[in-house]
Design an enzyme around this catalytic site. Structure first.
Site, PDB file in Angstrom:
ATOM      1  NE  ARG A  81       3.615  48.158  32.732  1.00  0.00           N
ATOM      2  CZ  ARG A  81       2.795  47.850  33.902  1.00  0.00           C
ATOM      3  NH1 ARG A  81       2.490  46.747  34.374  1.00  0.00           N
ATOM      4  NH2 ARG A  81       2.292  48.891  34.566  1.00  0.00           N
ATOM      5  CG  HIS A 125       4.430  49.624  39.447  1.00  0.00           C
ATOM      6  ND1 HIS A 125       4.108  48.952  38.123  1.00  0.00           N
ATOM      7  CD2 HIS A 125       3.654  48.939  40.487  1.00  0.00           C
ATOM      8  CE1 HIS A 125       3.388  47.767  38.663  1.00  0.00           C
ATOM      9  NE2 HIS A 125       3.387  47.812  39.970  1.00  0.00           N
ATOM     10  CD  GLU A 170      -2.749  47.487  39.066  1.00  0.00           C
ATOM     11  OE1 GLU A 170      -2.789  47.281  40.495  1.00  0.00           O
ATOM     12  OE2 GLU A 170      -2.721  46.311  38.576  1.00  0.00           O
ATOM     13  CG  ASN A 296      -1.863  45.808  34.973  1.00  0.00           C
ATOM     14  OD1 ASN A 296      -1.374  45.839  33.893  1.00  0.00           O
ATOM     15  ND2 ASN A 296      -1.289  46.568  36.082  1.00  0.00           N
ATOM     16  CE1 TYR A 298      -1.981  39.642  38.158  1.00  0.00           C
ATOM     17  CE2 TYR A 298      -2.754  41.701  38.120  1.00  0.00           C
ATOM     18  CZ  TYR A 298      -1.703  40.715  38.078  1.00  0.00           C
ATOM     19  OH  TYR A 298      -0.394  41.300  37.739  1.00  0.00           O
ATOM     20  CD  GLU A 350       0.889  44.624  36.604  1.00  0.00           C
ATOM     21  OE1 GLU A 350       0.279  43.858  37.564  1.00  0.00           O
ATOM     22  OE2 GLU A 350       1.321  45.502  36.871  1.00  0.00           O
TER      23      GLU A 350
HETATM   24  C1  FCB Z   1      -0.945  44.444  40.415  1.00  0.00           C
HETATM   25  C2  FCB Z   1       0.091  45.291  40.663  1.00  0.00           C
HETATM   26  C3  FCB Z   1       1.642  44.497  40.363  1.00  0.00           C
HETATM   27  C4  FCB Z   1       1.354  43.055  41.183  1.00  0.00           C
HETATM   28  C5  FCB Z   1       0.161  42.386  40.824  1.00  0.00           C
HETATM   29  C6  FCB Z   1      -0.025  41.236  41.394  1.00  0.00           C
HETATM   30  O1  FCB Z   1      -2.012  45.184  41.027  1.00  0.00           O
HETATM   31  O2  FCB Z   1       0.401  46.064  39.609  1.00  0.00           O
HETATM   32  O3  FCB Z   1       2.649  45.194  41.203  1.00  0.00           O
HETATM   33  O4  FCB Z   1       1.474  43.317  42.614  1.00  0.00           O
HETATM   34  O5  FCB Z   1      -0.942  43.376  41.135  1.00  0.00           O
END
Ligand code: FCB
Length: 449
Positions: A81, A125, A170, A296, A298, A350
């Site tokens: 990607r 992006h 995002e 995405n 985290y 992500e």
């Molecule tokens: C996301 C982004 C990516 C990267 C990660 C850590 O928000 O899409 O570009 O910076 O965080």
């Protein structure tokens, strides 16, 4: 590493990958006719980037892509990607196309295909052409039409060879961090602007989807959202109300229009005069059916009506970004989306973490990152076991890169980059992922035999 650390039974067609984005790795910020993006401009603002760095060199991927393609192939992934830089293929965001920029992405796509890796393209992006920002950027409705033109130009060059096209990465980040808190490009601080930007991003997503389909695009089409479960800091009514509102702004503000054709009523009410202008027909366009939804993930987010939440008080492990390691939140999020919306196949587009990563004797023993990846892959498997339709999983990121306002200090790569020499070194997490994927491939073959 023994295989009982990770789930063995992913479907044969489950797509494993790694992710990057143009501005974070390419460098060559004014080479071969590339125009400036809002991030080139933003990096020049004093104090905007933690280490006062910028994207002019980054990982020199624009020059070193062949070597990076070999590294990608070496990992054994199914899909890569990446994003295209709009100002690299059209310097000012309107008018002439930059052949050299388009040629670069064509070489990249053909290089992936030659190595048996499926290209997953993201159109936006975050690196909007600065010339469009000078005319109001995403707050200007005309940018929606410029974006559709850009999508069609990329389709004309690459649409027959990319497996997947995501319109935006995002929209919440571009809207809220770019235009409300202003900590990201273009650095505007106005909630009303942020909400108009969010609406135009969603509208341009729907319009581009329709235009691509009309143009006969065979790639799988969708969008990438950053989503998290939002948990109240305490059980108090005030904290729960805050969590509900934040969920409205982060999750439902994007999911409701995509799948129900409406904005959430509680958020509209909360926004008062900052609600965006919406024209008749816009909501129908936004809810154009998608082939996939990219997510995405985290961490979780904790909402508090009082004192801001102190991430270090929970006792959970945190990454270098001060984000809690919270894999159970990913399972919960996927189950919730599956329950509340008629979602198509979902991809984790992500997932990963920034960790300290010292290089010792030419090696990076990032056991924390490997564990993070294992736990989150398990969290995806848990959701699948409970009936959620998942299409794939991609690690953020292939290699250390320019982490936006954090500059180069935060390293997310499974490959280490020495920025002085541009030498790439596979970290232990990359070696683990490589072995994990080899085991997955063996399992697939065993099923065929
Ligand atoms: C996301 C982004 C990516 C990267 C990660 C850590 O928000 O899409 O570009 O910076 O965080």
């Amino acid at each position: 590493m023994s295989s009982h650390h990770h789930p063995a039974h992913f479907p044969d067609d489950f797509v494993w990958g790694v992710a990057t984005s143009a501005f974070q790795i390419e460098g060559a910020s004014d080479t071969d006719g590339k125009g400036p993006s809002v991030w080139d401009t933003f990096c020049k603002q004093p104090g905007a980037i933690a280490d006062a760095s910028d994207g002019t060199v980054a990982c020199e991927h624009y020059l070193r892509y062949e070597q990076d393609l070999d590294m990608i192939a070496q990992l054994g992934i199914d899909a890569y990607r990446f994003s295209a830089s709009w100002p690299r293929v059209q310097a000012t965001g309107s008018g002439d196309w930059n052949t050299k920029g388009l040629d670069f992405y064509e070489r990249l796509v053909d290089g992936l295909l030659a190595r048996g890796v499926a290209p997953y393209l993201t159109l936006n992006h975050w690196d909007l052409p600065q010339a469009l920002q000078d005319k109001g950027g995403w707050a200007n409705r005309d940018t929606v039409h410029r974006f559709v033109d850009y999508a069609l130009a990329m389709h004309a060059r690459l649409g027959d060879r990319v497996a997947s096209i995501a319109t935006h990465n995002e929209p919440w980040v571009m809207s809220v961090l770019g235009h409300e808190t202003g900590i990201f490009a273009p650095g505007i601080k106005s909630r009303a602007t942020a909400m108009q930007v969010a609406h135009h991003l969603m509208l341009s997503h729907g319009m581009a989807m329709r235009a691509l389909r009309e143009a006969g695009c065979k790639a799988s089409l969708g969008i990438v959202l950053n989503l998290s479960p939002i948990e109240p800091a305490t059980d108090s009514a005030a904290d729960r109300a805050k969590a509900r509102l934040e969920d409205g702004r982060l999750v439902r503000w994007y999911m409701d229009p995509l799948f129900k054709g409406t904005y959430p009523a509680d958020v509209l009410e909360h926004l008062e005069n900052d609600v965006p202008a919406v024209q008749p027909g816009d909501m129908d366009i936004i809810r154009t059916p998608m082939d996939f939804l990219g997510i995405n993930y985290y961490s979780r987010s904790v909402a508090s009506a009082g004192e801001p939440w102190d991430v270090h008080k929970s006792g959970l492990e945190t990454t270098e970004m001060d984000w809690e390691v919270y894999p159970q939140g990913l399972t919960a999020l996927l189950l919730r989306l599956h329950q509340d919306y008629p979602v198509p196949a979902m991809f984790i587009t992500e997932n990963g973490g920034a960790f300290k990563d010292p290089m010792v004797d030419g090696k990076v023993h990032d056991a924390d990152r490997t564990r993070y990846l294992q736990q989150h892959i398990q969290a995806v498997a848990d959701a699948m076991q409970q009936g959620v339709n998942m299409g794939g999983y991609m690690v953020w990121s292939l290699m250390d890169n320019f982490e936006w306002a954090s500059g180069y200090a935060k390293r997310f790569g499974i490959v280490h980059v020495n920025y002085a020499t541009q030498k790439r070194t596979l970290k232990d997490s990359a070696l683990w992922y490589q072995q994990f994927l080899a085991e997955q491939a063996t399992a697939r073959l065993a099923q065929v035999a």
